[in-house]
Scaffold this active site. Structure first.
Site, PDB file in Angstrom:
ATOM      1  N   GLY A   1       0.827  -1.209   0.000  1.00  0.00           N
ATOM      2  CA  GLY A   1       0.000   0.000   0.000  1.00  0.00           C
ATOM      3  C   GLY A   1       0.859   1.256   0.000  1.00  0.00           C
ATOM      4  O   GLY A   1       0.518   2.262  -0.632  1.00  0.00           O
TER       5      GLY A   1
ATOM      6  N   ARG B   1      -7.971  -2.622  -1.610  1.00  0.00           N
ATOM      7  CA  ARG B   1      -7.697  -1.481  -0.708  1.00  0.00           C
ATOM      8  C   ARG B   1      -8.086  -0.151  -1.361  1.00  0.00           C
ATOM      9  O   ARG B   1      -7.870   0.060  -2.541  1.00  0.00           O
ATOM     10  CB  ARG B   1      -6.214  -1.513  -0.295  1.00  0.00           C
ATOM     11  CG  ARG B   1      -5.935  -2.814   0.460  1.00  0.00           C
ATOM     12  CD  ARG B   1      -4.560  -2.875   1.002  1.00  0.00           C
ATOM     13  NE  ARG B   1      -4.347  -1.897   2.056  1.00  0.00           N
ATOM     14  CZ  ARG B   1      -3.180  -1.695   2.642  1.00  0.00           C
ATOM     15  NH1 ARG B   1      -2.126  -2.398   2.270  1.00  0.00           N
ATOM     16  NH2 ARG B   1      -3.055  -0.794   3.591  1.00  0.00           N
TER      17      ARG B   1
ATOM     18  N   SER C   1      -3.620   9.459   7.994  1.00  0.00           N
ATOM     19  CA  SER C   1      -2.902   8.477   7.176  1.00  0.00           C
ATOM     20  C   SER C   1      -1.605   9.072   6.651  1.00  0.00           C
ATOM     21  O   SER C   1      -1.616  10.057   5.911  1.00  0.00           O
ATOM     22  CB  SER C   1      -3.779   8.044   6.001  1.00  0.00           C
ATOM     23  OG  SER C   1      -2.973   7.437   5.011  1.00  0.00           O
TER      24      SER C   1
ATOM     25  N   GLN D   1       0.275   7.601   4.581  1.00  0.00           N
ATOM     26  CA  GLN D   1       0.383   7.312   3.145  1.00  0.00           C
ATOM     27  C   GLN D   1      -0.275   8.424   2.339  1.00  0.00           C
ATOM     28  O   GLN D   1       0.268   8.884   1.338  1.00  0.00           O
ATOM     29  CB  GLN D   1      -0.261   5.964   2.819  1.00  0.00           C
ATOM     30  CG  GLN D   1       0.549   4.798   3.385  1.00  0.00           C
ATOM     31  CD  GLN D   1      -0.076   3.450   3.095  1.00  0.00           C
ATOM     32  OE1 GLN D   1      -1.159   3.356   2.527  1.00  0.00           O
ATOM     33  NE2 GLN D   1       0.599   2.394   3.507  1.00  0.00           N
TER      34      GLN D   1
ATOM     35  N   ASP E   1      -0.211  -0.372  13.140  1.00  0.00           N
ATOM     36  CA  ASP E   1       0.227  -1.687  12.644  1.00  0.00           C
ATOM     37  C   ASP E   1       0.482  -2.689  13.780  1.00  0.00           C
ATOM     38  O   ASP E   1       0.683  -3.871  13.533  1.00  0.00           O
ATOM     39  CB  ASP E   1       1.509  -1.532  11.809  1.00  0.00           C
ATOM     40  CG  ASP E   1       1.235  -0.789  10.490  1.00  0.00           C
ATOM     41  OD1 ASP E   1       0.075  -0.750  10.056  1.00  0.00           O
ATOM     42  OD2 ASP E   1       2.200  -0.259   9.907  1.00  0.00           O
TER      43      ASP E   1
ATOM     44  N   LYS F   1      -6.591  -2.538   5.959  1.00  0.00           N
ATOM     45  CA  LYS F   1      -5.152  -2.877   5.897  1.00  0.00           C
ATOM     46  C   LYS F   1      -4.977  -4.093   4.979  1.00  0.00           C
ATOM     47  O   LYS F   1      -5.890  -4.427   4.228  1.00  0.00           O
ATOM     48  CB  LYS F   1      -4.628  -3.133   7.312  1.00  0.00           C
ATOM     49  CG  LYS F   1      -4.625  -1.883   8.181  1.00  0.00           C
ATOM     50  CD  LYS F   1      -3.679  -0.843   7.643  1.00  0.00           C
ATOM     51  CE  LYS F   1      -3.767   0.461   8.383  1.00  0.00           C
ATOM     52  NZ  LYS F   1      -2.986   1.518   7.725  1.00  0.00           N
TER      53      LYS F   1
ATOM     54  N   ARG G   1       1.494  -9.408   9.176  1.00  0.00           N
ATOM     55  CA  ARG G   1       1.427  -9.137  10.622  1.00  0.00           C
ATOM     56  C   ARG G   1       0.498 -10.112  11.344  1.00  0.00           C
ATOM     57  O   ARG G   1       0.702 -10.402  12.527  1.00  0.00           O
ATOM     58  CB  ARG G   1       1.022  -7.697  10.876  1.00  0.00           C
ATOM     59  CG  ARG G   1       2.016  -6.700  10.275  1.00  0.00           C
ATOM     60  CD  ARG G   1       1.920  -5.326  10.889  1.00  0.00           C
ATOM     61  NE  ARG G   1       2.437  -4.316   9.984  1.00  0.00           N
ATOM     62  CZ  ARG G   1       3.733  -4.059   9.791  1.00  0.00           C
ATOM     63  NH1 ARG G   1       4.656  -4.732  10.441  1.00  0.00           N
ATOM     64  NH2 ARG G   1       4.104  -3.116   8.942  1.00  0.00           N
TER      65      ARG G   1
END
Ligand code: S3P
Length: 429
Positions: free
Chosen positions: A95, A123, A168, A170, A316, A343, A389
């Site tokens: 991502g 996503r 975010s 990102q 995360d 995610k 994860r």
């Protein structure tokens, strides 16, 4: 790797490990090296699949990048040095690669098509498509630009003032990459502070960006100069051993060279609040990103509430914190974490489903989960669902299980921590 038998009934973990390079910083080092002028060197680069996807995309954009184990050398020719790729750009599972790259490519006067794996295909991309389109980029994709494949025709951009609907990094970073190519100033308001590696790296590469509380501004027309990036260890990878050390009996682990940027250390604060025996030795002389060594010992834990501005500081780490909470006294409530649903998997659903299979008492809520602590874990067949994860969290859960645990889709772990099982085996007594 496919399906593997996990180590269970661990009698203790001890020793020290060097935590592999930070994923967010490794991606950004390649990106900044590629758009700066000159030779950038990166050491302790994370050799995870995600960061290798970033290297592969920039090679297709005409950048010469050499890689020798975890040392990467990038010969950047500035933003103007990027060329129209003759192939589609495949971001794999990443991502960060796709969203940040979209910001860079929005200002480049050529056409690109971006694709990724099955998880990337689910996503949301509108969060970046919307501001980048407002700035002048021409972007389209499946379902009106919400999903990959995404196509971008970049060009002249104009600065905007934009309020992020979610905290975010990102999205913030994508807009910053576009903003440095736009005319005028771009101003971004965040609802809560997200990781600031992009801002730090802009400065490290000789650019200018202003942070004022929850507002970040950047002027267009900046030229960046090559630099050297020594990537700190990833606290999001260290997190699995921080929790393992706290919940496995007779444990004491030293985690070396961990990145301790305050926008990432929510897990340290929450674990301390829960009573973890966790100590930090800060390193000196780190200019751009603080680092330190962490010692974690078996701990008596109590439940807590994790909510609000804390969420982006540990987003995360929520899967592994959920496991920690199963071993704490009392109840832990996680709220305001809707973002978990978008995610690598829907991490509210996958955490609850997989920990339930091992006997945990955990409920999903609209924006998080409720975990009833003090529950022993048992045997089960669990799956990473292709999410690195979730895979590592389950491998740590197995350590305290009193039965057999098998993990499906274990290979997903190589997205961020290819040597995870080697490090775990080193610590097992
Ligand atoms: C990242 C930002 C976070 C995080 C992801 C990496 C980054 O995503 O979950 O693993 O490198 O900027 P969001 O920006 O979507 O919160």
């Amino acid at each position: 790797m496919g399906k593997i038998q996990l180590q269970t009934k661990a009698t203790g973990l001890s020793g020290e490990i060097q935590i592999p390079g930070d994923k967010s910083i490794s991606h950004r080092a390649v990106m900044f090296g590629s758009i700066a002028k000159g030779k950038t060197t990166v050491t302790n680069f994370l050799l995870g699949d995600d960061c290798l996807s970033t290297i592969s995309c920039f090679r297709k954009l005409g950048v010469s990048i050499e890689q020798e184990v975890d040392k990467v050398t990038i010969y950047g020719n500035g933003l103007e040095g990027l060329i129209e790729p003759s192939e589609v750009l495949d971001v794999g599972n990443s991502g960060t690669t796709i969203r940040l790259l979209m910001g860079i490519l929005s200002g480049r006067p050529f056409h690109n098509v971006l694709i990724g794996d099955h998880s990337i295909g689910k996503r949301p991309m509108t969060r970046v498509v919307k501001p980048l389109t407002l700035m002048g980029a021409k972007i389209d994709g499946k379902k009106a630009g919400e999903y990959t494949p995404i196509s971008i025709r970049g060009g002249e951009l104009t600065g905007i003032e934009y309020t992020l609907p979610v905290a975010s990094a990102q999205v913030k970073s994508s807009i910053l990459f576009a903003g440095m190519q736009a005319t005028g100033t771009t101003v971004i308001h965040e609802p809560a502070k997200s990781r600031d590696h992009t801002e730090r790296m802009i400065r490290q590469f000789g650019g200018k960006v202003e942070n004022d509380g929850l507002t970040v501004s950047i002027n267009g027309g900046q030229e960046l100069t090559a630099s050297h990036v020594n990537v700190p260890g990833d606290i999001s990878s260290a997190a699995f051993f921080m929790v393992a050390g706290a919940i496995v009996q007779n444990s004491e682990i030293l985690l070396k060279n961990v990145g301790l940027n305050p926008t990432r250390t929510g897990i340290v604060d929450v674990m301390k609040q829960m009573g973890a025996d966790l100590t930090i030795q800060m390193n000196e002389n780190e200019q751009f990103e603080p680092t330190g060594d962490l010692t974690i010992k078996t701990s008596d834990l109590v439940g807590t509430t994790i909510e609000g501005e804390m969420i982006p500081r540990l987003i995360d780490e929520i899967p592994i914190l959920a496991l920690l909470a199963t071993q704490a006294k009392g109840t832990t409530v996680i709220k305001d974490a809707h973002e978990l649903k978008v995610k690598e998997t829907n991490r509210i659903d996958t955490v609850v489903a997989e920990l339930t299979k091992l006997g945990a008492s955990i409920e999903a809520t609209e924006d998080g989960m409720i975990i009833y602590g003090g529950t022993p874990l048992g045997s089960g067949q669990v799956s990473s669902h292709g999410d690195h994860r979730i895979g590592m969290m389950l491998a740590v859960a197995a350590l305290i299980s009193n039965g057999e645990v098998t993990l499906e889709d274990a290979e997903a772990i190589s997205v961020s921590y290819p040597q995870f099982f080697d490090d775990l085996n080193k610590l097992l007594k």
